[in-house]
Motif scaffolding. Sequence first.
Motif, PDB file in Angstrom:
ATOM      1  N   GLU A 233       0.613  -1.311  -0.545  1.00  0.00           N
ATOM      2  CA  GLU A 233      -0.154   0.407   0.128  1.00  0.00           C
ATOM      3  C   GLU A 233       0.907   1.357   0.011  1.00  0.00           C
ATOM      4  O   GLU A 233       0.409   2.174  -1.129  1.00  0.00           O
ATOM      5  CB  GLU A 233      -1.094  -0.202   1.038  1.00  0.00           C
ATOM      6  N   ILE A 234       1.753   1.098   0.430  1.00  0.00           N
ATOM      7  CA  ILE A 234       2.832   2.517   0.893  1.00  0.00           C
ATOM      8  C   ILE A 234       3.415   2.844  -0.265  1.00  0.00           C
ATOM      9  O   ILE A 234       3.874   3.885  -0.833  1.00  0.00           O
ATOM     10  CB  ILE A 234       3.952   2.503   2.171  1.00  0.00           C
ATOM     11  N   LYS A 235       3.899   1.712  -0.742  1.00  0.00           N
ATOM     12  CA  LYS A 235       4.504   1.667  -2.636  1.00  0.00           C
ATOM     13  C   LYS A 235       3.751   2.559  -3.704  1.00  0.00           C
ATOM     14  O   LYS A 235       4.147   2.915  -4.448  1.00  0.00           O
ATOM     15  CB  LYS A 235       4.951   0.001  -2.789  1.00  0.00           C
ATOM     16  N   LEU A 236       2.546   1.346  -3.568  1.00  0.00           N
ATOM     17  CA  LEU A 236       1.767   2.456  -4.041  1.00  0.00           C
ATOM     18  C   LEU A 236       1.468   3.563  -4.414  1.00  0.00           C
ATOM     19  O   LEU A 236       0.907   4.599  -5.288  1.00  0.00           O
ATOM     20  CB  LEU A 236       0.676   1.370  -4.428  1.00  0.00           C
ATOM     21  N   MET A 237       1.486   3.940  -3.225  1.00  0.00           N
ATOM     22  CA  MET A 237       0.548   5.799  -2.350  1.00  0.00           C
ATOM     23  C   MET A 237       1.774   6.415  -2.721  1.00  0.00           C
ATOM     24  O   MET A 237       1.777   7.829  -3.615  1.00  0.00           O
ATOM     25  CB  MET A 237       0.164   6.050  -1.039  1.00  0.00           C
ATOM     26  N   ILE A 238       2.887   5.816  -3.071  1.00  0.00           N
ATOM     27  CA  ILE A 238       4.132   6.986  -3.173  1.00  0.00           C
ATOM     28  C   ILE A 238       4.400   7.320  -4.805  1.00  0.00           C
ATOM     29  O   ILE A 238       4.914   8.270  -5.356  1.00  0.00           O
ATOM     30  CB  ILE A 238       5.824   6.185  -2.542  1.00  0.00           C
TER      31      ILE A 238
END
Length: 444
Positions: A233-238
Amino acid sequence: MKHQVLGTLVGNTGEPHNLQMVLNSSFSGRRGEFVRIRHQERKDEPVTSVLGRIVSIQRSNMLFNSGFGNSVSELELLPGAEVTGEHVYATVDLVGYKDPTTNQIKIPRRPLDPGAKVETVDYQFLSDFYEFNEQNSLHIGNLVGYENGDNTVPVYLDVNKLVTEHMAILAMTGSGKSYTVGRVIERLVALNNGTVVVFDPHGEYGRALQGGNLQFGNHFDTEDERDAKSLPEIKLMIEKLQGADAGIQIYTPQIDTFRQKYANKNKALALQFDKFEMDDISEILPGLTEPQQRVLDVAIRYWRTVDTVEPRDINNLRHFLGDGIEELKNWDDLSSAEAQALNGRSAAVASMKLSRVLNEAQSFYSSELAGPTDIYEMIGRPSDKKGRLVVIDLQGLSDTAKQVICGLLSSEILRAASSKTDKTRPAFLVYEEGHNFAPAGGKA
């Protein structure tokens, strides 16, 4: 659940640190483990459990005393004989107990009972002790000794407390300070849409955009259940934030090596020197005498007077302190003390000191640049809902240049954040290798 007894408190129990306990055996406890001790703070209060942590262990055996010298190697025990004379002591630091009325963690004010049993702790006790609200907290890892399986105890930081207080992360070299900060940052930016500014003296955080493209570390491969859910989720949001001109933004001095490192995806720092107060300037030029301060003050005032159009070119200030000094001397707005300072060596020394700082920092606006650094563009306004990590890459600069950029940029961010008419969105500032900016001794 029945708790196993590890040992017994002995000696003076009056202080919450360096409590001594005798372990039942050398296998009863290990350094870093948590323990619990029964305690009653007041007569009218129920018995509760105080959480402690084993910080050191001492183990000795009288049969193998160092005073025996070489004779130790000749010591033999008869078959079946037991080794006696073994002493295993542990030092325990108290974390505290939960006040039954306020639910706050407190250090006991009444000494614990000498002879009290020291017991093991379980998952439920630790989870209740370290309670958290997962919705407004950051998961930074799991408790040592309770990091795997069904007994995993997650450790969370409350976001509101984190970003509204000062915080220091202290540890030995190589123990994981930067990794911990990285976990906090990626969650603040990606999961909470926050703005984080990192002053990065070694260019470590800049690796996230090295070559001009997002770089993700191998810690995204994990067996931890919480990380397995949050990290993708963090990777996608960044990636989404990056596509929206937010995400990871790199600011650097005006030096070619930074352009090469980031494939021209970095933004050159172009601070407006005329925007800073004399107090700020005096701090970045420590050791200025009073006449030298007068010279600088006159030059900056004159610069602001004759260069009526903003932004002002820093090279014009340099000119007034150098070849254009005669222009200053003929200014009709000089006091007698200022005129005297301009006619002495003070102007030359002040000019030399300022030029050295400007040349080392390479971070101030001149007419050769497209425009000055915009703090509101860097941090964002309250209406801007896009999270961002702003990295100020200071790799390779002198300590003086790092301190100058850090000090002036921090002042400008603070001024904008505290404006009554035009505030920036809240920002969390991180000073990596903080001792470079606030050393224990000397001026900085």
